[in-house]
Motif scaffolding. Structure first.
Motif, PDB file in Angstrom:
ATOM      1  N   LYS A   1     -18.169 -25.492 -12.910  1.00 28.29           N
ATOM      2  CA  LYS A   1     -17.664 -25.644 -11.362  1.00 28.29           C
ATOM      3  C   LYS A   1     -18.309 -25.393 -10.173  1.00 28.29           C
ATOM      4  O   LYS A   1     -19.444 -26.281  -9.325  1.00 28.29           O
ATOM      5  N   VAL A   2     -19.165 -23.982 -10.053  1.00 29.72           N
ATOM      6  CA  VAL A   2     -19.726 -23.963  -9.198  1.00 29.72           C
ATOM      7  C   VAL A   2     -21.243 -24.158  -9.348  1.00 29.72           C
ATOM      8  O   VAL A   2     -21.912 -24.363  -7.879  1.00 29.72           O
TER       9      VAL A   2
ATOM     10  N   MET B   1     -14.951 -22.772 -14.893  1.00 27.61           N
ATOM     11  CA  MET B   1     -15.695 -22.103 -13.753  1.00 27.61           C
ATOM     12  C   MET B   1     -16.741 -22.392 -13.282  1.00 27.61           C
ATOM     13  O   MET B   1     -17.663 -22.221 -11.926  1.00 27.61           O
ATOM     14  N   ARG B   2     -17.524 -21.507 -14.360  1.00 24.49           N
ATOM     15  CA  ARG B   2     -18.960 -21.941 -13.981  1.00 24.49           C
ATOM     16  C   ARG B   2     -19.385 -22.730 -13.481  1.00 24.49           C
ATOM     17  O   ARG B   2     -20.620 -23.352 -12.464  1.00 24.49           O
TER      18      ARG B   2
ATOM     19  N   GLU C   1     -25.572 -16.220  -9.379  1.00 27.67           N
ATOM     20  CA  GLU C   1     -24.843 -15.107  -9.049  1.00 27.67           C
ATOM     21  C   GLU C   1     -23.104 -15.112  -9.300  1.00 27.67           C
ATOM     22  O   GLU C   1     -22.374 -14.314  -9.997  1.00 27.67           O
ATOM     23  N   ILE C   2     -23.048 -16.217  -8.463  1.00 28.73           N
ATOM     24  CA  ILE C   2     -21.604 -16.311  -8.473  1.00 28.73           C
ATOM     25  C   ILE C   2     -21.043 -16.567  -9.639  1.00 28.73           C
ATOM     26  O   ILE C   2     -19.882 -16.128  -9.576  1.00 28.73           O
TER      27      ILE C   2
ATOM     28  N   ALA D   1     -25.180 -19.687  -5.758  1.00 31.23           N
ATOM     29  CA  ALA D   1     -24.668 -20.445  -7.489  1.00 31.23           C
ATOM     30  C   ALA D   1     -24.681 -20.099  -8.655  1.00 31.23           C
ATOM     31  O   ALA D   1     -23.806 -19.208  -8.950  1.00 31.23           O
TER      32      ALA D   1
ATOM     33  N   ARG E   1     -21.386 -16.204 -12.025  1.00 27.20           N
ATOM     34  CA  ARG E   1     -21.416 -15.366 -12.982  1.00 27.20           C
ATOM     35  C   ARG E   1     -20.633 -14.077 -13.268  1.00 27.20           C
ATOM     36  O   ARG E   1     -20.446 -13.291 -14.256  1.00 27.20           O
ATOM     37  N   ILE E   2     -20.349 -14.214 -12.223  1.00 25.90           N
ATOM     38  CA  ILE E   2     -19.410 -13.780 -12.413  1.00 25.90           C
ATOM     39  C   ILE E   2     -17.725 -14.016 -12.084  1.00 25.90           C
ATOM     40  O   ILE E   2     -16.668 -13.086 -12.871  1.00 25.90           O
ATOM     41  N   LEU E   3     -17.085 -14.807 -12.533  1.00 25.41           N
ATOM     42  CA  LEU E   3     -16.337 -16.080 -13.099  1.00 25.41           C
ATOM     43  C   LEU E   3     -16.785 -15.488 -14.351  1.00 25.41           C
ATOM     44  O   LEU E   3     -17.519 -16.100 -14.832  1.00 25.41           O
ATOM     45  N   PRO E   4     -15.572 -15.283 -15.109  1.00 26.27           N
ATOM     46  CA  PRO E   4     -15.795 -15.417 -16.545  1.00 26.27           C
ATOM     47  C   PRO E   4     -15.091 -16.847 -17.616  1.00 26.27           C
ATOM     48  O   PRO E   4     -15.813 -16.846 -18.790  1.00 26.27           O
TER      49      PRO E   4
END
Lengths: 191, 191
Positions: free
Chosen positions: B178-179, B175-176, B165-166, B163, B168-171
């Motif tokens: 949400k994950v 959105m972060r 890692e994913i 979670a 951290r890909i989002l800007p």
DNA sequence: TGTACATCAGTGAACGCGCGTTCACTGATGTAC
DNA sequence: TGTACATCAGTGAACGCGCGTTCACTGATGTAC
């Protein structure tokens, strides 16, 4: 012309394919221009007849990687009994075979932290790929409303990504299976 | 002697500390000898008065990283109400603040795929660190028997690692969240 | 049909750069006499 | 107490190496005449 009209397109495709494997198998810096061209059977000098820069190759490789794993998972989901598509995805993703073949697997498990640190030119591409990967997978996720399916996607893929990454650090198949199995149990009993 | 007796030990510690941050923030290849020595206020030439090789520094940095996050999570767990220790760990690990500070976080979220690909000299160290991290965390995990707690550790940490890692890909922070929130909901409702 | 030229994917030497590592040197302090 | 020497953390130039990128060249094939 020296080559058939479709020749250049095919070589280009093969370079991207090889780079996509290398990137997943050895990391973002694993797809060195000379190594990838050698894989393809060429020398490094010809690289710039096919790509404007190394960055372009990386972007295309990531696109190819997301496409490949997307196809694999969508294929597994479509063959499953109605209502169990997401379980088929979980079983495929968390299988020992999948875990062993980094170079054909999901770029998230192979690269997530590197992608988060990548320069903006790569990151924006990754973000777009991640969103379209999510949109493709959401169709198979459990939940009634779209928002439920999206939450399920994030929770399920978080668990799968982490589990495969941790399993890959472990040297023994039995220990790997323990991690994969724990994640499988959690997911299959939770939705 | 030119320096106090404890001087060398302190400089050594500072180099490891700086490298540990750099490794998590910028990847295994981010802790370049010259950069780390510059962080510490020295020049690269003196490095080999403190370490036998770059590999030694990497091993010590990883040890320091696992120690640091282990202390943070154990601290959160010990302050929690009895029986909710694992929930405190989940909330700490999946908090936006934690997600934002890669360089002080868990080396698994920052480096897992790179660690799995690392040369044997690093991998064996990583395996030992992972086992002792697990043993330390298992004490706080839900479940009756040791085996249940171990399975809980693998499932919970898989989800948390993936979670973050994913995310951290989002800007965008929304959105972060949400994950992170989807992973938090999954875990807090499942044990 | 034959000849001169254009095209263009691929070659391999060369470049500048960052890296890990080595090494002769520095210079402040402790020690021997 | 004063002088010569030893110690050793830190300096900065230099090394070989792998990397991305450039470039003059090659050589097979298509095209113009």
């Amino acid at each position: 012309m020296r080559y058939q009209p479709q020749h250049k397109t095919e070589v280009h495709r093969k370079i991207v394919q090889d780079a996509s494997r290398r990137v997943r198998g050895e990391g973002l810096s694993g797809a060195a221009v000379a190594a990838v061209m050698r894989d393809t059977g060429l020398t490094h000098g010809g690289f710039y007849k096919h790509f404007g820069s190394k960055d372009d190759l990386l972007r295309e490789s990531l696109h190819e990687a997301f496409r490949e794993i997307g196809d694999t998972l969508a294929g597994a989901a479509e063959q499953a009994q109605p209502g169990t598509a997401w379980k088929a995805i979980v079983k495929t993703y968390l299988s020992p075979e999948y875990c062993e073949h980094v170079e054909r697997g999901c770029p998230l498990t192979a690269l997530a932290p590197e992608l988060a640190r990548a320069p903006e030119t790569i990151r924006s591409q990754v973000l777009a790929e991640l969103v379209s990967y999510k949109d493709r997978m959401v169709a198979f996720m459990p939940g009634r409303r779209r928002a439920d399916k999206e939450r399920a996607f994030f929770a399920i893929f978080s668990t799968m990504v982490g589990a495969v990454e941790i399993a890959r650090i472990l040297p023994e198949p039995a220990m790997r299976e323990k991690v994969l199995g724990s994640a499988r149990d959690l997911l299959l009993h939770s939705f």
